[in-house]
Design a protein around this motif. Structure first.
Motif, PDB file in Angstrom:
ATOM      1  N   ARG A 286     128.074 110.725  66.617  1.00  0.00           N
ATOM      2  CA  ARG A 286     129.486 111.039  66.699  1.00  0.00           C
ATOM      3  C   ARG A 286     130.308 109.697  66.710  1.00  0.00           C
ATOM      4  O   ARG A 286     131.472 109.706  66.123  1.00  0.00           O
ATOM      5  CB  ARG A 286     129.442 111.261  68.129  1.00  0.00           C
ATOM      6  CG  ARG A 286     130.672 111.523  68.833  1.00  0.00           C
ATOM      7  CD  ARG A 286     131.713 112.622  68.022  1.00  0.00           C
ATOM      8  NE  ARG A 286     131.283 114.066  68.675  1.00  0.00           N
ATOM      9  CZ  ARG A 286     131.911 115.174  68.320  1.00  0.00           C
ATOM     10  NH1 ARG A 286     132.590 115.235  66.932  1.00  0.00           N
ATOM     11  NH2 ARG A 286     131.410 116.145  68.761  1.00  0.00           N
ATOM     12  N   GLU A 287     129.813 108.445  66.982  1.00  0.00           N
ATOM     13  CA  GLU A 287     130.524 107.113  66.562  1.00  0.00           C
ATOM     14  C   GLU A 287     130.848 106.831  65.042  1.00  0.00           C
ATOM     15  O   GLU A 287     131.905 106.371  64.963  1.00  0.00           O
ATOM     16  CB  GLU A 287     129.863 106.121  67.213  1.00  0.00           C
ATOM     17  CG  GLU A 287     130.002 106.145  68.702  1.00  0.00           C
ATOM     18  CD  GLU A 287     128.711 105.331  69.377  1.00  0.00           C
ATOM     19  OE1 GLU A 287     128.993 105.182  70.726  1.00  0.00           O
ATOM     20  OE2 GLU A 287     127.922 104.453  68.782  1.00  0.00           O
ATOM     21  N   VAL A 290     133.589 109.034  64.517  1.00  0.00           N
ATOM     22  CA  VAL A 290     134.907 108.650  64.670  1.00  0.00           C
ATOM     23  C   VAL A 290     135.340 107.471  63.874  1.00  0.00           C
ATOM     24  O   VAL A 290     136.626 107.245  63.580  1.00  0.00           O
ATOM     25  CB  VAL A 290     134.898 108.074  65.995  1.00  0.00           C
ATOM     26  CG1 VAL A 290     135.964 107.211  66.623  1.00  0.00           C
ATOM     27  CG2 VAL A 290     134.401 109.273  67.294  1.00  0.00           C
ATOM     28  N   ASN A 300     144.177 108.519  68.159  1.00  0.00           N
ATOM     29  CA  ASN A 300     143.312 109.111  69.112  1.00  0.00           C
ATOM     30  C   ASN A 300     143.503 110.595  69.521  1.00  0.00           C
ATOM     31  O   ASN A 300     142.660 111.517  69.466  1.00  0.00           O
ATOM     32  CB  ASN A 300     143.429 108.289  70.445  1.00  0.00           C
ATOM     33  CG  ASN A 300     142.794 106.798  70.171  1.00  0.00           C
ATOM     34  OD1 ASN A 300     142.307 106.596  69.164  1.00  0.00           O
ATOM     35  ND2 ASN A 300     143.107 106.019  71.105  1.00  0.00           N
ATOM     36  N   ILE A 303     142.323 112.696  66.548  1.00  0.00           N
ATOM     37  CA  ILE A 303     140.784 112.544  66.493  1.00  0.00           C
ATOM     38  C   ILE A 303     140.105 113.677  67.706  1.00  0.00           C
ATOM     39  O   ILE A 303     139.429 114.306  67.378  1.00  0.00           O
ATOM     40  CB  ILE A 303     140.154 111.115  66.548  1.00  0.00           C
ATOM     41  CG1 ILE A 303     140.446 110.411  65.678  1.00  0.00           C
ATOM     42  CG2 ILE A 303     138.602 111.340  66.934  1.00  0.00           C
ATOM     43  CD1 ILE A 303     140.247 108.776  65.652  1.00  0.00           C
ATOM     44  N   ALA A 304     140.586 113.505  68.747  1.00  0.00           N
ATOM     45  CA  ALA A 304     140.447 114.527  69.832  1.00  0.00           C
ATOM     46  C   ALA A 304     140.538 115.672  69.371  1.00  0.00           C
ATOM     47  O   ALA A 304     139.865 116.522  69.575  1.00  0.00           O
ATOM     48  CB  ALA A 304     141.488 114.142  70.921  1.00  0.00           C
ATOM     49  N   VAL A 314     137.374 110.266  73.245  1.00  0.00           N
ATOM     50  CA  VAL A 314     137.471 109.391  71.927  1.00  0.00           C
ATOM     51  C   VAL A 314     137.667 107.765  72.235  1.00  0.00           C
ATOM     52  O   VAL A 314     137.257 106.841  71.499  1.00  0.00           O
ATOM     53  CB  VAL A 314     138.967 109.881  71.230  1.00  0.00           C
ATOM     54  CG1 VAL A 314     139.400 108.794  69.956  1.00  0.00           C
ATOM     55  CG2 VAL A 314     138.572 111.288  70.713  1.00  0.00           C
ATOM     56  N   LYS A 315     138.684 107.536  73.554  1.00  0.00           N
ATOM     57  CA  LYS A 315     138.691 105.863  73.809  1.00  0.00           C
ATOM     58  C   LYS A 315     137.235 105.483  74.080  1.00  0.00           C
ATOM     59  O   LYS A 315     137.038 104.364  73.786  1.00  0.00           O
ATOM     60  CB  LYS A 315     139.644 105.952  74.821  1.00  0.00           C
ATOM     61  CG  LYS A 315     141.130 106.373  74.396  1.00  0.00           C
ATOM     62  CD  LYS A 315     142.188 106.009  75.526  1.00  0.00           C
ATOM     63  CE  LYS A 315     143.678 106.376  75.276  1.00  0.00           C
ATOM     64  NZ  LYS A 315     144.514 106.021  76.363  1.00  0.00           N
ATOM     65  N   HIS A 317     134.261 106.258  73.002  1.00  0.00           N
ATOM     66  CA  HIS A 317     133.693 106.278  71.849  1.00  0.00           C
ATOM     67  C   HIS A 317     134.132 104.702  70.942  1.00  0.00           C
ATOM     68  O   HIS A 317     133.384 104.049  70.378  1.00  0.00           O
ATOM     69  CB  HIS A 317     133.718 107.549  70.827  1.00  0.00           C
ATOM     70  CG  HIS A 317     133.159 108.705  71.131  1.00  0.00           C
ATOM     71  ND1 HIS A 317     131.787 108.619  71.497  1.00  0.00           N
ATOM     72  CD2 HIS A 317     133.345 109.989  71.172  1.00  0.00           C
ATOM     73  CE1 HIS A 317     131.273 109.547  71.836  1.00  0.00           C
ATOM     74  NE2 HIS A 317     132.242 110.626  71.461  1.00  0.00           N
ATOM     75  N   THR A 318     135.470 104.729  70.719  1.00  0.00           N
ATOM     76  CA  THR A 318     136.034 103.709  70.277  1.00  0.00           C
ATOM     77  C   THR A 318     135.706 102.320  71.016  1.00  0.00           C
ATOM     78  O   THR A 318     135.172 101.491  70.273  1.00  0.00           O
ATOM     79  CB  THR A 318     137.652 103.802  70.236  1.00  0.00           C
ATOM     80  OG1 THR A 318     138.094 104.981  69.677  1.00  0.00           O
ATOM     81  CG2 THR A 318     138.302 102.571  69.353  1.00  0.00           C
TER      82      THR A 318
END
Length: 343
Positions: A286-287, A290, A300, A303-304, A314-315, A317-318
């Motif tokens: 998943r990362e 992203v 973001n 991406i969401a 998302v945040k 993951h980031t």
């Protein structure tokens, strides 16, 4: 000469030239050693099918020409190939043949070297027993390895490498490092390039928790490896080497070649799956997804929506991506991911 200086491609050119010039002629010793040389190179490049072909031809010429010295060297090479394939019986059979030929050499003037021949036999026997986890038998070999300066340097280095490797298995890493450091200096003074010693030294530092010195040694070897195509010298060290390569890649040391080498570990017999990312803590699937979307310029929110998750996810993951890549911004993360071959 080129091989001992680390110039694998130049060595291959010489052997190819010998084989081309000898086409249609019969010089079993010269042709046989050219095939043996190519077998050693293709082995290092991890082209084992070509290694088999060259060794088969060298073996045929050795038997036809009754060339004991060539026969001895081919038997040792075959023992190594069988060992890495975990063909234990065949490996031991070839090793026994090499030992018999070494003994016969002491009774004959045909071979140019005599007492030195037992050294590479003992080295391969130690490697075979260690691969089979027969530690007790391996430890007894130390009695056969008194350090001596009476042998030519190449044989001394073989002897001392084996001695150091056994000491490492015995958890005597400080003693092993003393031997290995001395060997590196002697090899450099003789303008010999022996990446196997540097890598064994690096793994010893790694096992001792000295990451910085381990990376210095593996970094020096990776620079040569990427230029000349060294592969097996890494693969033959197994899982600990894969760990060390990830450390190197995570520090930006030859990251693209590290990924290539890590991918080769998966082809090893009985090897567990190896994560190809050159990171100590690899990115999840998943990362990685992203990161790819970040590189495509998505926000973001974008991406969401694309991944059907919340902006908060998302945040998160980031944040994990930044931590694993050791960066602090989106731009740095994208650049770092490209450098590491993740994009």
């Amino acid at each position: 000469m080129f091989r001992i200086q680390g110039n694998l491609h130049r060595s291959a050119e010489v052997f190819h030239c010998v084989l081309e010039l000898s086409e249609g002629r019969y010089f079993p010793n010269g042709i046989g050693y050219a095939h043996l040389g190519m077998a050693e190179l293709t082995y290092e490049w991890n082209d084992l099918a070509e290694t088999d072909r060259h060794l088969k031809e060298a073996y045929r010429l050795a038997l036809e020409g009754k060339l004991d010295e060539l026969h001895f060297n081919v038997a040792l090479a075959l023992a190594r190939v069988h060992r890495v394939r975990k063909e234990w019986t065949e490996a031991q059979r070839m090793l026994d043949r090499a030992e018999q030929l070494a003994y016969q050499a002491t009774q004959s003037a045909q071979m140019r070297v005599h007492s030195f021949l037992g050294i590479p036999v003992l080295q391969e026997q130690a490697s075979l027993w260690l691969a089979q986890e027969k530690k007790k038998q391996t430890f007894t070999l130390l009695e056969s390895f008194p350090i001596t300066t009476n042998y030519p340097l190449a044989y001394q280095l073989i002897q001392q490498t084996t001695h150091a490797r056994i000491l490492i298995v015995q958890q005597k890493r400080r003693e092993a490092l003393t031997i290995l450091n001395r060997m590196v200096e002697r090899a450099k003074a003789a303008r010999m390039v022996l990446p196997s010693i540097n890598l064994l030294k690096a793994l010893t530092y790694l096992a001792d928790g000295d990451i910085e010195n381990a990376l210095l040694d593996v970094g020096e070897t990776l620079a040569l490896a990427e230029r000349e195509g060294y592969v097996r010298v890494f693969l033959d060290e197994g899982a600990p080497m894969a760990d060390l390569l990830r450390w190197a890649g995570s520090r930006g040391i030859a990251p693209k070649y590290v990924v290539i080498l890590l991918s080769k570990f998966e082809g090893e017999s009985g090897a567990a799956p190896v994560i190809k990312q050159p990171l100590i803590e690899p990115l999840s699937e998943r990362e990685l997804e992203v990161v790819s979307l970040l590189a495509n310029g998505l926000s973001n929110q974008d991406i969401a929506e694309k991944l059907f998750v919340s902006v908060g996810t998302v945040k998160a993951h980031t944040s994990n991506i930044y931590r694993k890549l050791e960066v602090s911004s989106r731009t740095q993360a994208i650049a770092r991911a490209k450098d590491l071959g993740l994009l």
